[in-house]
Design an enzyme around this catalytic site. Sequence first.
Site, PDB file in Angstrom:
ATOM      1  CG  HIS A  60       1.464  15.763  -6.138  1.00  0.00           C
ATOM      2  ND1 HIS A  60       2.783  16.128  -5.969  1.00  0.00           N
ATOM      3  CD2 HIS A  60       1.002  15.457  -4.886  1.00  0.00           C
ATOM      4  CE1 HIS A  60       3.101  16.055  -4.682  1.00  0.00           C
ATOM      5  NE2 HIS A  60       2.043  15.642  -4.012  1.00  0.00           N
ATOM      6  CE1 TYR A 102       7.022  19.615 -12.034  1.00  0.00           C
ATOM      7  CE2 TYR A 102       8.960  18.535 -11.116  1.00  0.00           C
ATOM      8  CZ  TYR A 102       7.881  19.395 -10.977  1.00  0.00           C
ATOM      9  OH  TYR A 102       7.672  20.040  -9.781  1.00  0.00           O
TER      10      TYR A 102
END
Length: 465
Positions: free
Chosen positions: A66, A129
């Site tokens: 992604h 993240y």
Amino acid sequence: MTDLTVERTPIPGLLVVHLPVHGDARGWFKENWQRAKMTALGLPDFGPVQNNMSFNASRGATRGIHTEPWDKFVSVASGSVFAAWVDMREGDSFGATFHIEIGPDVAVFVPRGVGNSYQALEDGTVYSYLVNDHFVAGFTYPALNLADETAGIPWPIPLDSAEVEISEKDQNNPRLADVTPMAPKKTLIVGAKGQLGRALAAVYPGAVQVDLDELDISDASAVAAWPWSEYATILNAAAYTAVDAAETPEGRPVAWKANAVAPANLAAAAREHGLTLVHVSSEYVFDGTAEEHTEDEAFSPLGVYAQTKAAGDIAVATAPRHYILRTSWVIGDGNNFVRTMATLASKGISPKVVDDQIGRLTFTDTLAGAIKHLLDIEAPFGTYNVTNGGQPMSWQAIAAEVYALSGRAREDVGATSTEEYFAEQVAAGKLISPRPKNSAMNLARIRATGFEPTDAMEALKAYLA
């Protein structure tokens, strides 16, 4: 336990961070994100605003590739992953790959436009993240098939293994040949119709150019509504430069709006969105008593225009990522002193020009070149004096040089003092702003970055030619 270190990878801007992990019989502890220590080692101060966690129930869970339009700092809270990245940005590094195993002692900074993927190597792996923009549902960004042959990622658990679980969406992602590379964030030129704005447009032909009629930067609501998530850099070439008119009741509020309020609004946008703000200032922020002005000299503005420029500098300096270029006597594509003198020379007029104000000309192509240089080399943020080079000269000496280059005698330009000039203007009923007598600026700081300004007289010859 290892020392905190940061290492580069074959993908520009993708950085591996080795984290010290403190362990005992109870488990372990680590400083997963430590801004001061990590930025000191070269990690970008990317300003995370959201922390996401992805729980992977079973070994073999595989996600990606992604490519979101924001920076990420990835790590694991528990377990381990095999992580891989593919550069999906426009440019020479498009398609470059890198992979590494991430355990508690490794984190990776992933710049905007680099495709991110991982495969859980243990049951119950938690992948973390930090991102520097808020996730917005409904948007689609470039993605790459996990099995892309060009990338050739060596997944430790083969993708066709019964252990591997991949979402249907990720299974249908395109191959690299069918991916549209992610364009870089935009550059915005504010004040694009002015002398400097036109010079910047020549240096940044792909930049978005706006003027007051398209974006009123003195309007806080208009600035806040601009789509800043699409931008990386603001080049502020807008200013109110009618020095004497700024002393009038009509000009004073306009000067404050353009030179102080507007930069403050841009600085607020730069702080909120992590933008780099480039702002052009003036030697007028000083009173001209110093023989040579340095970047660190204390402000001592004399008139209204000067005061508004000093206020603008103070506002811009509140943006963490800022460059203030302090300049003087700007000459470019538009009405300016050199063109006025050349016109007078062509008409056979012999003017008197002040000979006790000293400085250097600054040609807009030099100023625009200095801006590009600082941005290209990622110079330390702060203030830089920028003018053309050579010996400081008086306005009268510069006018005489213009006359000589126009085929007239230097002696056709007479001399007068600032005091005499002011007396004439006041007698004619005009409001006059005080001028700094000495506008010469020290250029050591910009030269230390590797930028050498063209000699002002050589630039003058080229300009008149």
